[in-house]
Design an enzyme around this catalytic site. Structure first.
Site, PDB file in Angstrom:
ATOM      1  N   SER A 140      51.094  30.157  32.589  1.00 34.80           N
ATOM      2  CA  SER A 140      50.055  29.267  33.100  1.00 34.80           C
ATOM      3  C   SER A 140      50.616  27.860  33.237  1.00 34.80           C
ATOM      4  CB  SER A 140      48.880  29.232  32.109  1.00 34.80           C
ATOM      5  OG  SER A 140      47.921  28.282  32.491  1.00 34.80           O
ATOM      6  N   TYR A 153      45.373  28.326  23.190  1.00 33.20           N
ATOM      7  CA  TYR A 153      45.712  28.993  24.455  1.00 33.20           C
ATOM      8  C   TYR A 153      47.026  28.441  25.009  1.00 33.20           C
ATOM      9  CZ  TYR A 153      45.376  30.520  29.342  1.00 33.20           C
ATOM     10  OH  TYR A 153      45.648  31.072  30.579  1.00 33.20           O
TER      11      TYR A 153
HETATM   12  N1  LIG Z   1      42.269  32.221  35.898  1.00 36.40           N
HETATM   13  C1  LIG Z   1      43.037  31.172  35.644  1.00 36.40           C
HETATM   14  O1  LIG Z   1      42.649  30.021  35.883  1.00 36.40           O
HETATM   15  C2  LIG Z   1      44.424  31.382  35.068  1.00 36.40           C
HETATM   16  C3  LIG Z   1      45.326  30.320  35.152  1.00 36.40           C
HETATM   17  C4  LIG Z   1      46.595  30.495  34.615  1.00 36.40           C
HETATM   18  C5  LIG Z   1      46.943  31.680  34.010  1.00 36.40           C
HETATM   19  N2  LIG Z   1      46.033  32.701  33.937  1.00 36.40           N
HETATM   20  C6  LIG Z   1      46.450  33.933  33.276  1.00 36.40           C
HETATM   21  O2  LIG Z   1      46.317  34.990  34.185  1.00 36.40           O
HETATM   22  C7  LIG Z   1      46.229  36.232  33.491  1.00 36.40           C
HETATM   23  C8  LIG Z   1      45.138  37.074  34.130  1.00 36.40           C
HETATM   24  O3  LIG Z   1      43.888  36.436  33.958  1.00 36.40           O
HETATM   25  P1  LIG Z   1      42.785  36.324  35.104  1.00 36.40           P
HETATM   26  O4  LIG Z   1      42.592  34.894  35.385  1.00 36.40           O
HETATM   27  O5  LIG Z   1      43.075  37.261  36.184  1.00 36.40           O
HETATM   28  O6  LIG Z   1      41.468  36.749  34.265  1.00 36.40           O
HETATM   29  P2  LIG Z   1      40.644  38.116  34.151  1.00 36.40           P
HETATM   30  O7  LIG Z   1      40.011  38.436  35.452  1.00 36.40           O
HETATM   31  O8  LIG Z   1      39.778  37.941  32.962  1.00 36.40           O
HETATM   32  O9  LIG Z   1      41.757  39.213  33.872  1.00 36.40           O
HETATM   33  C9  LIG Z   1      42.319  39.393  32.589  1.00 36.40           C
HETATM   34  C10 LIG Z   1      42.911  40.785  32.535  1.00 36.40           C
HETATM   35  O10 LIG Z   1      43.513  40.967  31.253  1.00 36.40           O
HETATM   36  C11 LIG Z   1      43.035  42.179  30.711  1.00 36.40           C
HETATM   37  N3  LIG Z   1      43.060  42.153  29.251  1.00 36.40           N
HETATM   38  C12 LIG Z   1      42.518  41.234  28.418  1.00 36.40           C
HETATM   39  N4  LIG Z   1      42.727  41.594  27.145  1.00 36.40           N
HETATM   40  C13 LIG Z   1      43.401  42.776  27.174  1.00 36.40           C
HETATM   41  C14 LIG Z   1      43.891  43.657  26.189  1.00 36.40           C
HETATM   42  N5  LIG Z   1      43.719  43.409  24.872  1.00 36.40           N
HETATM   43  N6  LIG Z   1      44.544  44.773  26.581  1.00 36.40           N
HETATM   44  C15 LIG Z   1      44.709  45.048  27.893  1.00 36.40           C
HETATM   45  N7  LIG Z   1      44.273  44.255  28.872  1.00 36.40           N
HETATM   46  C16 LIG Z   1      43.610  43.125  28.520  1.00 36.40           C
HETATM   47  C17 LIG Z   1      41.636  42.341  31.261  1.00 36.40           C
HETATM   48  O11 LIG Z   1      41.252  43.697  31.256  1.00 36.40           O
HETATM   49  P3  LIG Z   1      40.261  44.411  30.215  1.00 36.40           P
HETATM   50  O12 LIG Z   1      39.266  43.383  29.761  1.00 36.40           O
HETATM   51  O13 LIG Z   1      39.676  45.514  31.033  1.00 36.40           O
HETATM   52  O14 LIG Z   1      41.149  44.911  29.116  1.00 36.40           O
HETATM   53  C18 LIG Z   1      41.853  41.866  32.693  1.00 36.40           C
HETATM   54  O15 LIG Z   1      42.363  42.919  33.466  1.00 36.40           O
HETATM   55  C19 LIG Z   1      45.991  35.866  32.030  1.00 36.40           C
HETATM   56  O16 LIG Z   1      47.206  36.018  31.314  1.00 36.40           O
HETATM   57  C20 LIG Z   1      45.614  34.389  32.093  1.00 36.40           C
HETATM   58  O17 LIG Z   1      45.939  33.701  30.912  1.00 36.40           O
HETATM   59  C21 LIG Z   1      44.798  32.568  34.477  1.00 36.40           C
END
Ligand SMILES: NC(=O)c1ccc[n+]([C@@H]2O[C@H](COP(=O)([O-])OP(=O)(O)OC[C@H]3O[C@@H](n4cnc5c(N)ncnc54)[C@H](OP(=O)(O)O)[C@@H]3O)[C@@H](O)[C@H]2O)c1
Length: 245
Positions: A140, A153
């Site tokens: 991130s 985080y």
């Molecule tokens: N959105 C942002 O602004 C942003 C910015 C920078 C980085 N990120 C990073 O991007 C990545 C994806 O996040 P996103 O923004 O796409 O959010 P999201 O839609 O909430 O997706 C998160 C994913 O992680 C999975 N997950 C969470 N805990 C898990 C576990 N214990 N085991 C297996 N899978 C798990 C969730 O699936 P289940 O709940 O079905 O397990 C979901 O598929 C994360 O690492 C986040 O930190 C996001």
């Protein structure tokens, strides 16, 4: 020349947001996919939405090393090798340290750091044997800067940045590539992992107002995977034009 067509790619955290968009993008590009997360209904719906793709899913919690290993084993059983592991699962609880959200801190460390390490541990033996492979991890902007309420985080994302750089240095002789994807705000469901209602709403509004689309990040992942084997795209920082750092 390395392309995406026919590459065997594992996507952890594929049930929504960036993981879901990357699954769709790589399926379009002809990758062979094994996808995982905890919400089976979402994985099933995603697979059903891609009837022409070579794709299978299984439920796995990234904090459980045996479940992560089972996903890698499934890919090896099906295809005989693994080209790419995408460590994308993550959560983003928020709150100042003074609130002592100790259980949340533990869960954030377990998913965001140990989840990545469990993926690396599961896939490295096969990649070393192959003398090829690529591990891509979603960090991130928060792996570069810290903000109040985000100390834990951000700490997990700083840690992941260090781990992925260590991986790159340790495994380059084995022809294994290490790629970090570092997005700024993206319009996903990530705010749902914030337990405090006010901070959750504030974050959701920000994500909706200025966030990148998940497909923007998926395009960056696809680029990193598509480069020749002699090229290690070690990090891509991708920010919304109107905000970042
Ligand atoms: N959105 C942002 O602004 C942003 C910015 C920078 C980085 N990120 C990073 O991007 C990545 C994806 O996040 P996103 O923004 O796409 O959010 P999201 O839609 O909430 O997706 C998160 C994913 O992680 C999975 N997950 C969470 N805990 C898990 C576990 N214990 N085991 C297996 N899978 C798990 C969730 O699936 P289940 O709940 O079905 O397990 C979901 O598929 C994360 O690492 C986040 O930190 C996001």
């Amino acid at each position: 020349m390395s392309t995406i067509q026919d590459k065997v790619v594992i996507v952890m955290g594929a049930s929504s947001g960036i993981g879901e968009a990357t699954t769709k993008k790589l399926a379009q590009e002809g990758a062979k996919l094994v996808i995982a997360a905890r919400r089976e209904d979402r994985l099933k719906a995603l697979v059903e939405s891609l009837p022409n793709a070579d794709i299978s899913y299984a439920v796995a919690d990234v904090t459980n090393k045996d479940e992560v290993q089972a996903i890698v084993d499934l890919a090896v059983e099906k295809y005989g090798h693994v080209d790419v592991l995408f460590n994308n699962a993550g959560i983003m609880p928020q709150g100042p340290l003074s609130e002592k959200r100790i259980d949340e801190w533990q869960q954030t460390l377990d998913i965001n750091i140990m989840g990545v390490l469990n993926g690396i541990a599961a896939v490295l033996p096969i990649m070393k044997k192959q003398q090829s492979g690529q591990i891509v991890t979603t960090a991130s902007e928060a792996g570069h800067v810290v903000f109040p309420g985000g100390a834990v985080y951000c700490g997990t994302k700083f840690a992941v940045r260090a781990i992925m750089e260590g991986l790159r240095q340790e495994e380059r002789e084995n022809n294994i590539r290490s790629t970090l994807i570092s997005p700024g705000t993206v319009d996903t469901e990530l705010h749902l992992t914030i337990n405090d209602p006010e901070r959750r709403e504030w974050t959701e509004n920000l994500q909706r107002a200025i966030g990148l689309q998940s497909s923007d990040v998926a395009d960056a992942v696809a680029y990193a995977i598509s480069t020749p084997e002699t090229v290690n795209v070690s990090e891509i920082i991708i920010l919304p034009t109107k905000k970042g750092f």
